[in-house]
Design an enzyme around this catalytic site. Sequence first.
Site, PDB file in Angstrom:
ATOM      1  N   SER A   1    -134.308  36.348 -17.653  1.00 28.04           N
ATOM      2  CA  SER A   1    -134.268  34.897 -17.841  1.00 28.04           C
ATOM      3  C   SER A   1    -133.115  34.305 -17.029  1.00 28.04           C
ATOM      4  O   SER A   1    -132.025  34.889 -16.958  1.00 28.04           O
ATOM      5  CB  SER A   1    -134.086  34.554 -19.327  1.00 28.04           C
ATOM      6  OG  SER A   1    -135.183  35.020 -20.077  1.00 28.04           O
ATOM      7  N   GLY A   2    -133.370  33.139 -16.431  1.00 27.45           N
ATOM      8  CA  GLY A   2    -132.328  32.471 -15.657  1.00 27.45           C
ATOM      9  C   GLY A   2    -132.193  32.978 -14.246  1.00 27.45           C
ATOM     10  O   GLY A   2    -131.263  32.579 -13.531  1.00 27.45           O
TER      11      GLY A   2
ATOM     12  N   GLY B   1    -138.375  39.232 -13.653  1.00 31.12           N
ATOM     13  CA  GLY B   1    -136.917  39.322 -13.641  1.00 31.12           C
ATOM     14  C   GLY B   1    -136.349  38.745 -14.922  1.00 31.12           C
ATOM     15  O   GLY B   1    -137.074  38.139 -15.718  1.00 31.12           O
TER      16      GLY B   1
ATOM     17  N   LYS C   1    -137.034  32.036 -11.543  1.00 27.82           N
ATOM     18  CA  LYS C   1    -138.502  32.107 -11.387  1.00 27.82           C
ATOM     19  C   LYS C   1    -139.154  30.725 -11.503  1.00 27.82           C
ATOM     20  O   LYS C   1    -139.927  30.324 -10.634  1.00 27.82           O
ATOM     21  CB  LYS C   1    -139.085  33.062 -12.443  1.00 27.82           C
ATOM     22  CG  LYS C   1    -138.517  34.473 -12.380  1.00 27.82           C
ATOM     23  CD  LYS C   1    -139.202  35.409 -13.359  1.00 27.82           C
ATOM     24  CE  LYS C   1    -138.965  35.027 -14.804  1.00 27.82           C
ATOM     25  NZ  LYS C   1    -137.548  35.133 -15.209  1.00 27.82           N
TER      26      LYS C   1
ATOM     27  N   GLU D   1    -145.918  31.789 -17.652  1.00 33.99           N
ATOM     28  CA  GLU D   1    -145.952  32.361 -19.007  1.00 33.99           C
ATOM     29  C   GLU D   1    -147.125  31.790 -19.807  1.00 33.99           C
ATOM     30  O   GLU D   1    -146.984  31.418 -20.971  1.00 33.99           O
ATOM     31  CB  GLU D   1    -144.635  32.073 -19.740  1.00 33.99           C
ATOM     32  CG  GLU D   1    -143.401  32.579 -19.018  1.00 33.99           C
ATOM     33  CD  GLU D   1    -143.194  34.076 -19.216  1.00 33.99           C
ATOM     34  OE1 GLU D   1    -144.040  34.705 -19.859  1.00 33.99           O
ATOM     35  OE2 GLU D   1    -142.197  34.591 -18.721  1.00 33.99           O
TER      36      GLU D   1
END
Length: 583
Positions: A377-378, A375, A381, A506
């Site tokens: 950023s922000g 999804g 997750k 990540e």
Amino acid sequence: MEEKNMNEEKVASFSEFLSLIKSTNLNKGLFIFAVVLTLFGTVGGLIVPLLTQTFIDGFNTSMITTPILVAIILVFLGSAIIDGFAYYLLGRVGQTVIQGLREVIWDKFLKLPVSYFDQTKSGESVSRIVSDTSIIKDLITSHFPNLISGLLTIVGSIVILFILDWKMTLIMFIALPIGIAVVLPLGRRMGKVSKRLQDETATFTGNTQETLSEIRLMKSYTGEKYERVQGRKGIKELYKYGMKEVKIQALISPIMSTIMMTVIISVIGYGGIRVADGTLTIGTMVAFLLLLFQVMMPMTMFAMFFTEYNKALGATDRIIGILKLDDEMTKEVVPEIPFNTIQFHNVDFSYVEGTPVLHDVNITLNKNEKCAFVGPSGSGKSTIFALIERYYELDGGKITIDGVDVLDIPISMLRGNIGYVAQESAIISGTILDNITYGLDKDSYTMDDVNYAIERSYAKSFIDALEDGVHTEVGERGVKLSGGQRQRIGIARAFLKDPKILMLDEATASLDSQSERFVQEALDQLMQNRTVLIIAHRLSTVVNSDILYFLENGKITGRGTHQELMENHEMYRTFTEQQFGES
């Protein structure tokens, strides 16, 4: 306005200060013994004026005999030795108290929730455990022993002064109320100024530590000018409050000196008249002056003690404020949990009240399944990972592991079964071995286990190429290692921990293609036979996941395999087309 706020600064009470000291298991027996020794040392010092009186008033050569000289020397030496030993014992008590206090604060820091550190700069916390405790240490180890000795000296001297001549002694007491009336309000003012100075010191320490820890960022973006301005602002604030302290001390010192000089002149004047009319001997006059100096010298020290005492009360207030904070909630009863399935049940969460980050999240994560979160950023997750580790408390709903609410699982047990590999693995100062074994008890692994973790993480080749191998120093935050090497050490750490739940945030995003290949192979090994959660912006790394959750603005808007989301979720399909189209 600033002055008003400063005047309203709160400082701790004396009872709170004592409670804080008692919490460190003060050795009362040793403290009392040291005070008693100080009493004996003080008695030796009080004998000197009386001997002086005897020699002056009734001196003759027949009094100077070897036994008397030896006795006098022994009195002086014994008094000095006792004083020194008493001072050592009081200093030892003080150092022990501060050691205990620092241990209490450090243990408290380790128990505080992550939310506290989100809101407080690390430098400010360091200031509490170093600067504030140093103020209390100075009070206990330096000023307090002088206070004890000074009080005993004053009491003994005054008793002898009354015996020698009560009329002259009363002259000295005329100035006592004046000194108290002046010193008390100035001391209180000093406490408030000192508290603000310590707060500014903590802020400055935090800003400085933050700047120096990101020195590469500052230099690469030529931020020297900005940091120079910000640093000098902090330095000027420290100067401003430091000067406030200086001004108060500049008032106290001459006031006390004036009072002392007034008393001395009055005593000399009155005593001279008494000697002239024959009602007072010269020896008594000299002894009186010597004893008067023994009273006056501690009085000057008391003024300093009072200012330091108020500083310590300010430091005490800040320390108590930290100790009163709530620890992370944990349970002591250990449930039987295989750590296979994680479930979110209608979870709501916000870092700041009124600004939701997750809303009505329902997810299920099973063992031997690779679950990915994708999804923009922000979208929340990384917050999901933080909530599984219980870094924060939920606003609503609950998280369970194998049906047990995470609130009912001891934190050490919960986090002990979770392995986390971030985009940039955290590296501490020390050796490669220190980093791989971080947080583990030494009896929980062998070097064979370490070597196995190194091999499985594809770190063996670069570690063997280093002159000191696993004992190579990595530097602060691992600056001596490349990004790929740091990641492989982080993965080796996870291998050695052998967690039931593995979270990858990540983990390959910042690596070059060669490093990514090594790290991805290591991760593939690490993910076997675990509950695996993955966050990835690059969809190529997660398209083969068993299930993907798509988050938008804190809500799960899609779930399924890559193919299912491609068919049913428009934004996921757009994300995929953009990324694979660019490649």
